[in-house]
Design a protein around this motif. Structure first.
Motif, PDB file in Angstrom:
ATOM      1  N   ARG A 195       8.799  11.142 -21.355  1.00 17.99           N
ATOM      2  CA  ARG A 195       9.616  12.344 -21.553  1.00 17.99           C
ATOM      3  C   ARG A 195       9.847  13.071 -20.243  1.00 17.99           C
ATOM      4  O   ARG A 195      10.946  13.595 -19.988  1.00 17.99           O
ATOM      5  N   ASP A 239      12.752  15.113 -28.777  1.00 10.01           N
ATOM      6  CA  ASP A 239      12.404  14.268 -27.637  1.00 10.01           C
ATOM      7  C   ASP A 239      12.704  12.801 -27.893  1.00 10.01           C
ATOM      8  O   ASP A 239      12.754  12.005 -26.947  1.00 10.01           O
ATOM      9  N   ARG A 255       9.580  23.006 -31.361  1.00 11.16           N
ATOM     10  CA  ARG A 255       9.489  23.189 -29.917  1.00 11.16           C
ATOM     11  C   ARG A 255       9.022  24.588 -29.542  1.00 11.16           C
ATOM     12  O   ARG A 255       8.541  24.802 -28.434  1.00 11.16           O
ATOM     13  N   PRO A 275       5.362  15.913 -27.660  1.00 10.68           N
ATOM     14  CA  PRO A 275       6.642  15.268 -27.955  1.00 10.68           C
ATOM     15  C   PRO A 275       6.985  15.392 -29.440  1.00 10.68           C
ATOM     16  O   PRO A 275       6.119  15.230 -30.298  1.00 10.68           O
TER      17      PRO A 275
END
Length: 263
Positions: A19, A228, A201, A207
């Motif tokens: 990521r 992600d 988030r 992730p």
């Protein structure tokens, strides 16, 4: 034994590192035991650019799965697939393997022996979709003791306090269920996917992978705009049930990889 991913935290470290490069994360799914050469699909996925692979243990009553993965489980069970034999042939493919199963199989073995068997087989993570967050203590304690990372699921209707708890107690990643319903292919990405990813988030830096209904490269690319990465299961298993071999699946997963890389 799959020594390359046995270290505790391998799933999270691997996904975070990918990521951090800006890469969209890709986790395809396969039902273990679906064909005699089912492990060849794992190699094909890794070669096509999967960042992790979800391996489903076949179960007689997969309540959260739609018709495609139910059929895959029934096919594997009819072939005589069982957890012991599946773990005995789990290959090293160079990316973390995450087992998914229902809690009945965990309880039958006992959480600690079950997690220890996963670790011995080289599995790095675990998804148990029918285990709610307020009942995960026994499993997460056993997983922590054996170095297995349990990823919890969050749905569009999960309230904010529980969403924060899921984020805090997950390891490796958080599995964001894009819609209310079972697994299966969909014509479009559910609008609830964007809202759920945004909510997650705000409460976790893990992730966030979107699953349920992501079926095409275009849908994977759209999902990447909000999360992600993606989990792709039913679309893979439909191809397997229709007779697709490892080369066919390598091509399909490559198309998903390319779509994520374009975002």
């Amino acid at each position: 034994m799959n020594d390359s991913v046995l270290v505790s935290g391998a799933v999270e470290r691997h996904l975070r590192a990918a990521r951090d490069t800006g890469r969209g994360l890709l986790m395809p799914y396969v039902t273990a035991g679906i064909t005699p050469d089912w492990t060849d699909y794992l190699h094909a996925f890794a070669e096509a650019g999967a960042d992790a692979i979800e391996v489903g243990l076949p179960f007689s009553d997969p309540t959260l799965d739609g018709p495609t993965i139910q059929q895959a489980s029934q096919t594997a069970l009819a072939r005589g697939a069982n957890t012991r034999d599946i773990l005995a042939v789990m290959p090293d493919v160079g990316v973390p393997l995450v087992v998914s199963t229902y809690y009945n199989l965990v309880l039958n073995a006992g959480p600690e022996p079950f997690c220890a068997a996963l670790r011995q087989a080289g599995v790095a993570g675990l998804i148990v979709p029918d285990l709610p967050v307020h009942e995960v203590d026994e499993l997460t304690d056993a997983a922590t003791a054996t170095g297995i990372e349990p990823a919890l699921l969050a749905s569009p209707t999960t309230p904010e306090p529980r969403l924060a708890e899921i984020g805090a107690r997950s390891r490796g990643f958080v599995y964001a269920v894009s819609l209310m319903g079972t697994t299966g292919e969909r014509a479009t990405l559910a609008g609830s996917a964007e809202r759920l990813a945004a909510r997650l988030r705000r409460v976790t830096d893990l992730p966030v992978l979107l699953g349920f209904g992501i079926s095409t490269p275009d849908q994977a690319r759209e999902a990447r705009r909000h999360a992600d990465g993606v989990v792709v299961g039913a679309a893979v298993m439909r191809r397997v049930l229709d007779g697709a071999g490892p080369d066919d699946l390598r091509a399909f997963v490559t198309s998903l990889r390319e779509a994520l890389d374009q975002e």
